[in-house]
Each structure stands twice: as C-alpha cells, then as structure tokens.
Write a protein that holds these residues in place. Sequence first.
Motif, short mmCIF file in Angstrom:
data_model
loop_
_atom_site.label_atom_id
_atom_site.label_comp_id
_atom_site.label_asym_id
_atom_site.label_seq_id
_atom_site.Cartn_x
_atom_site.Cartn_y
_atom_site.Cartn_z
N HIS A 1 31.82 33.91 34.77
CA HIS A 1 30.78 34.94 34.94
C HIS A 1 31.16 36.21 34.20
O HIS A 1 30.35 36.79 33.45
N ASN A 2 32.41 36.65 34.37
CA ASN A 2 32.84 37.91 33.78
C ASN A 2 33.06 37.79 32.27
O ASN A 2 32.75 38.72 31.52
N ALA B 1 31.80 39.48 38.93
CA ALA B 1 32.06 38.55 40.03
C ALA B 1 33.46 38.80 40.56
O ALA B 1 34.35 39.24 39.82
#
Length: 443
Positions: free
Chosen positions: A346-347, A360
């Motif tokens: 996600h990051n 996240a």
Amino acid sequence: MFALRTRLTPLYARGFATAAAAETQKPAADKAYKVVVIGGGPGGLSVSSTVSKLLGQSQVAVIEPSKVHYYQPLWTYVGGGLKSFSESERPMGELISPQADWIQDKVTKVNAEENTVTLADGKRIGYDYLVVAAGIQVNWDNIKGLKNALGKNGVTSNYSADSVQKTWQFIQDFKGGNAIFTFPATPPKCPGAPTKITFLAEEAFRNLGVRDKTNVIYNHAGAKIFGVDHYGKVLQRLADERGIQTNYFHELIEIKADDKEAIFRNNQTKDVKTFNYDMIHVAPPCGPPAFIKESNIGDAAGWVDVNKETTRHNKYSNIFALGDCSSLPTSKTAAAITAESGVLKHNLIADLEGKTVEPAKYDGYTSCPLIVGRKQLILAEFSGYTGTPMETFPVDQRQISSTAQFLNKEVIPEIYWRELLAGRWTGPSKYREAMAPFRGKYD
C-alpha cells in the motif's frame, strides 16, 4: 625552489581535480529498475508479484540466488512424519512473476546513498525503490561441533533442508533414552517450531511403545515455553501433563558427537551442564544477513531499520523491508509476512503512483499454529507488538482443535502457494473483522 613549486603547481591542481572528479563520479549501475526486491521468500515474492503487474515488464527485479523455494512451515510436518519433503518445495523460476526479472545472484552490499545494490559477481543494480526481504541467517557455526554432527547419529534439525529429512527417521529408530530438544537464545524464524517437534516426537514415542523408557527434555534458552502467556500457559500445562521436562535459560553451546554429549550454559547462573543424548533436535541460533550491517541500513542489532508501522526505512525513504530480516518487533513467521506485505505494498504503490495517501499501518499481527499432536493444534494469533490475541474465528483458539490442524496442514499451504506468493493474500484481517460480533471477550 620557488620555480620548482611554480612548475609543479599545475600538476598538483590537475591531481586534486582528478581525485575530486573520481569522488563525484559514482560508478554507473550495470542495469537499473524501478523496484528491486532482495529475496525470493514469501515476502519478496508477494511484493514483486503485485508491483510487477502494476509497473509492467522488466520494471521490477528479484535478486535471489536459490533455484528452489521452500515452504518452510511445512518442515515441522516433514520432521514429524506427516508430510513428504517434496510437498515443501517448488522451482523458484515457476514462482517469480513473469513480468519481473530474476537476477540469480547474492547481494553483498546495498549502497543506499547511490541507490544501487552490489552483487557477488561485482555487478551493480540500480533502483528507484528497494524492498529488502532477505530472510534470516542460520548460524550453525555458533554451536561448536553442530555443523559436522548434523544429520548423523541422532543429531537433527528441522531448520535444515537436508537434516529435516532425517528427523522422522531418527524418531522412528529411537529405542529409548534421552531425547533432547532445544530453543536458541536468539530469535529464530518460526519461534513455535522447536516446541511443535517436541510435542510430535513425544506423541510418536508413545505410539511406538518406547515412551516409558524415554526422557523427553526441552532445554529452552528463554524464560518460558511461549512468549505470549495467553497461549503459553496452555502449552506449559500440556508439557507437564505429558511428562516433557522443561528447563529454561538452558542454551546449547556445543555438541560432542563422539561422546553423544550436549553442552548447555545456564544463562542465569552461567553454569555449564552436560546432557547425554540418544537423539537431539537443535533449533539453531539465527541472526540478520551480514550484508545489512555492512551496508549501514541496519539497526544496532543488524536488522533492516524500518518504522514498525509503515515498514519504511527510518533514514532512506525509498527503502522498505519486511519479514525476518526487518526490525519489525514481532514474531518471525510467514503469517506475519502476510500482513506486513499488505502494508508495505500500500505504502510503496502510493509512492510509485505519486499519490499522497494515509499510510497503511502494521499492527504486529502474527500467527503461530502450535502443533501439539498429529491431529492436535492450538491456533495462536496475536499482535507481536502487544501480545494481545488477534484471533480470526469466534471460538477460544487456545483449545486443541483437529479442525485447526487440518486448516494449517492442508488449507494454509494452498493459500501460501496460490495466493500469498502471487501477491493476492495479505492475511485474515477482513475475516477477523467480519467475525468480531460473534466472538467473546478474551480472558
């Protein structure tokens, strides 16, 4: 003299200019990628599979020297006679995403200031983003005499691809005496594994009719059988009921194979004690891969120094890490990697897409399926950060369960091969949230 200095000055000037240029001109990378992933284990494959699909062909490289990928959580079942070794292995080339480039070599150094990685063959690989998923280093040599004794005359370890195939044979051939199992002083990968084989062997000795003439001894270098008391108290009770002798603060320091002696140091009293063995299963000391410390990307202990919530490096914002090599202060398990991979991806993807989003955050989730018999398992799920249970199912998962054993032995391996390594599985959090209304309070 003045004239000589005058004639030499341009030479000195040119020399200084050349030296300065050499310092500013960094060696070019032999090849560069948008994302480089170090490691072809579950963390590295999960991340590279997802990101390579996003970026397209040859934008992601996976650096991994091994030709074979092992699902190592299965090795407890292999050592306990419940699975074949072949079920734990797949060719690495079949698992790496076809959109990613596989660099079959070993990393010797990360040059974080230059955004390059140096390989064993001397080549340099450039990156915009680096994901370190290099696993853990097993330090067999830290126990004197172990390496030469391993796999022979009753000395085994489920942490070795070779000797795990001897464990079940040694258990079956055991005729009585001292069966010793060890747990190291350093955090091992899958910290429940040494306990699991202890319970499986004890049960096997009963089934083989030799339990009444067998001393099952568990010498543990730590203070208790399991770090999370919610489950550890149940494990200790079972060990006591089954006559497993647990000795704590006992660290294995030497194997004298010719005499079948194991030397332990009491890490409280510093006393040294010799145990005779007829069989011994060793959980070896583990530590971070050496290149991490040598690359100055590690913390004081040598693990990749990342933020425990975002998995991003604390100094280099374009470096991430997950799994056993990271400084994330949770248990080093494949289950932890599932949740860590979701947060990291996600990051990282937000960075790759140039988006500013709420990062996240990893909550320390991990799982340690505690096998205590051929059809018995305690499904421990918890936060390694807080020790708080994080159970998926609306039952008390401290209870021994044959269903949980089937789940861990047959279902989870399929999820691992088909979903985790393909980047599609990031842990059971959605199922845990869905079942929360039906779950009672933890006591």
